[in-house]
Design an enzyme around this catalytic site. Structure first.
Site, PDB file in Angstrom:
ATOM      1  N   HIS A  56     -18.940  18.223  32.058  1.00  0.00           N
ATOM      2  CA  HIS A  56     -18.554  19.835  32.024  1.00  0.00           C
ATOM      3  C   HIS A  56     -17.655  20.376  32.719  1.00  0.00           C
ATOM      4  CE1 HIS A  56     -20.792  18.623  28.297  1.00  0.00           C
ATOM      5  NE2 HIS A  56     -21.831  19.028  29.032  1.00  0.00           N
ATOM      6  N   HIS A 217     -20.233  17.462  24.166  1.00  0.00           N
ATOM      7  CA  HIS A 217     -20.745  16.266  24.626  1.00  0.00           C
ATOM      8  C   HIS A 217     -19.905  15.040  23.804  1.00  0.00           C
ATOM      9  CE1 HIS A 217     -24.045  19.150  25.619  1.00  0.00           C
ATOM     10  NE2 HIS A 217     -24.335  18.413  26.707  1.00  0.00           N
TER      11      HIS A 217
END
Length: 333
Positions: A56, A217
């Site tokens: 991320h 995700h």
């Protein structure tokens, strides 16, 4: 699949090594190289700690520094950091005022941060803010309720600024909970993400398809629909965002709106700025005039092509905290 890396199992560690070397005036490794912390800790200040799986970036490690996070714990790709990592970060960065844990609302993150808080409760005053900004409220394999996505940047920045200015743990907890009511985000993917360990995309889209309401995700979104132009994409995201604010926040009339266009890792700046202009115009046309904007790549899903829109309806105090000075590897003014 081709990536600039040596081996999947060394991917995260080597990336963090590069981050620290590139910004050694701001950050350093903590004990055992299990987390990254700000190089100069402030005595008597609440330690603001966050973290999550790798993939991320620049969230969370890129936001460690003055006016934001004191430490960030990074797990393997899309895998939560362990409780031991989080406890080590608390032990090293608590300078006497306790620790505030900022946690994205994904089951693994919530569970491991809760375990860490229990393990360290005899040594530290601890409170937790769960970030829940995703306007896509459909079923998720990774969280109960709203997921924590790009709005996490707003929460970390404002809480970090408040801690820097001397707010105590209870005040930070109250502020964080209020921010959750004032921030909504929603994303769209044009291509899934490729995880290094298995070298395949998490979901596959046809040339005329897009996924609305994705998480970070690589999980699919609420709806797979026909690919559309930028005006239509922003309309779909913007309408859902506006509809998901609590009525007292949406109808307050005194908010200072913050608009963020965030790339998921595979979207070039030219597309993000195009989207920023359209989003700015969309919200203006709906009576929400952004007082401040931010455009760039801040909360990614590795190499996913797509973006998210975040709207934060801040009060005057929160807006000033957003504008307060910050010095981190990936956010600075």
């Amino acid at each position: 699949m081709k990536k600039i890396m040596n081996a999947p199992d060394a991917f995260v560690a080597e990336s963090l090594e590069g981050l620290v070397r590139a910004h050694e005036g701001l950050v350093t490794f903590g004990a055992g190289r299990t987390f990254i912390r700000r190089r100069d800790l402030a005595p008597g200040k609440v330690a603001v700690i966050s973290g999550g799986g790798a993939g991320h970036e620049p969230l969370h490690s890129g936001f460690v520094g003055r006016g934001m996070l004191d430490a960030a714990c990074t797990g393997h790709v899309f895998t939560s950091p362990t409780p031991d990592q989080i406890v080590a970060a608390m032990d090293e960065t608590d300078t006497g005022a306790g620790c505030l844990l900022v946690v994205k609302n994904y089951d693994g993150d919530v569970m491991n941060f809760e375990m860490a808080a229990e393990m360290a409760a005899s040594r530290h005053a601890i409170d937790t803010v769960i970030v829940e900004d995703d306007a896509a409220t459909g079923p998720s394999l990774r969280s109960r309720g709203r997921r924590g996505i790009a709005g996490t940047v707003v929460v970390e920045k404002i809480l970090g600024a408040a801690a820097e200015q001397g707010s105590n743990l209870a005040a930070l907890k109250t502020l964080g909970d209020d921010l959750n009511r004032r921030i909504r985000s929603m994303g769209v993917a044009l291509r899934g993400t490729t995880v290094p360990e298995n070298a395949r995309e998490t979901f596959s889209l046809g040339p005329d398809e897009m996924e609305i309401g994705v998480g970070i995700h690589g999980e699919p979104g609420l709806e797979r629909t026909r690919f559309a132009g930028a005006n239509e994409i922003i309309r779909l995201l913007g309408e859902r965002i506006l509809a998901e604010f609590p009525s007292d926040v949406a109808e307050g009339g005194t908010a200072r709106p913050l608009l963020i266009v965030n790339g998921f890792g595979g979207t070039p700046p030219i597309e993000l700025y195009l989207a920023q202009g359209i989003a700015h115009r969309f919200f203006e046309n709906h009576g929400v005039v952004p007082a401040r904007t931010l455009t760039g790549t801040f909360v990614t899903s590795l190499d996913m092509a797509g973006l998210s829109i975040t709207l934060a309806l801040l009060d005057e105090v929160q807006f000033k905290l957003w504008c307060a000075p910050v010095a981190t590897p990936c956010l600075s003014w």
